[in-house]
Write an enzyme that holds these catalytic residues in place. Sequence first.
Site, PDB file in Angstrom:
ATOM      1  CG  LEU A   6      -1.878  -1.145   1.409  1.00  0.00           C
ATOM      2  CD1 LEU A   6      -2.610  -1.012   2.743  1.00  0.00           C
ATOM      3  CD2 LEU A   6      -2.865  -1.196   0.263  1.00  0.00           C
ATOM      4  CG  ASP A 196       6.223   7.909  -3.680  1.00  0.00           C
ATOM      5  OD1 ASP A 196       5.710   6.902  -4.222  1.00  0.00           O
ATOM      6  OD2 ASP A 196       6.055   9.080  -4.096  1.00  0.00           O
ATOM      7  NE  ARG A 197       6.305   1.499   2.272  1.00  0.00           N
ATOM      8  CZ  ARG A 197       5.111   1.248   1.739  1.00  0.00           C
ATOM      9  NH1 ARG A 197       4.332   2.255   1.341  1.00  0.00           N
ATOM     10  NH2 ARG A 197       4.681   0.015   1.595  1.00  0.00           N
ATOM     11  CG  LEU A 198      10.234  11.329   1.538  1.00  0.00           C
ATOM     12  CD1 LEU A 198      11.573  10.598   1.529  1.00  0.00           C
ATOM     13  CD2 LEU A 198      10.194  12.367   0.424  1.00  0.00           C
ATOM     14  CG  HIS A 199       6.925   6.949   6.130  1.00  0.00           C
ATOM     15  ND1 HIS A 199       5.840   6.874   5.290  1.00  0.00           N
ATOM     16  CD2 HIS A 199       7.519   5.709   6.100  1.00  0.00           C
ATOM     17  CE1 HIS A 199       5.752   5.660   4.780  1.00  0.00           C
ATOM     18  NE2 HIS A 199       6.770   4.932   5.237  1.00  0.00           N
TER      19      HIS A 199
END
Length: 225
Positions: A6, A196-199
């Site tokens: 996800l 994009d997992r750039l949390h």
Amino acid sequence: MDPRRLDYTGEGIGEDELLATPYAQVRAWVDAAVARSSSAPDVVEPLAAAVATVDAEGRPNVRTVLLRFLDERGPGFVTALTSTKGREIADNPRVAAGLTWPAMYRAVRFRGVAVELDRDEVAEYWRSRPWGSRISAWASQQSQPVSSRAQLEAAARARAEQFPDHGGADDVPVPDFWGGYRVVCDEVELWGGRRDRLHDRIVYRRVGEGDLGDALSWEVSRRQP
């Protein structure tokens, strides 16, 4: 491509959004999760927290508890003091704990020292528990082996006969072996999921002696995801 993968569509969190203190910020997120749980099926147990300890050999243990206390002093939970977690905390009080709400793309992580709750505070919470929960606390020798489910249920029946339900808060006394802990934090991290997992990871690190409600005792920084 993994069909379970996800992309997190959360709004994250920025420094300009932070409330005045780590307590205020954590409380706002917890309250939002509790509110969502009452109206949406995707946050089932908003107060479920993972608590990690280490044993005498330094091997980690983690389990899920329910957050039963949260104020400026820190998050707290109840347990049998004779349980594995209780014994490990007695030997090494350094712990970590985390709250995670995947559907909200949010998590909170605490690191610090576990301090045993005052007995008056324990007793006040104990009286708020349903009768059956109090009986189960007496019946269970938490973390110890048991031969069967039937043996556990027999122990509960015996305690129910010992402490019958008369509808009162004091029908079942507080066991001496039962209590809880509060995590006095040295670090609190807020995690906000983004695409994009750039949390986002915003961290409060202790720089003073005050509690979570004292803004001057905490330094705010950002960590890479």
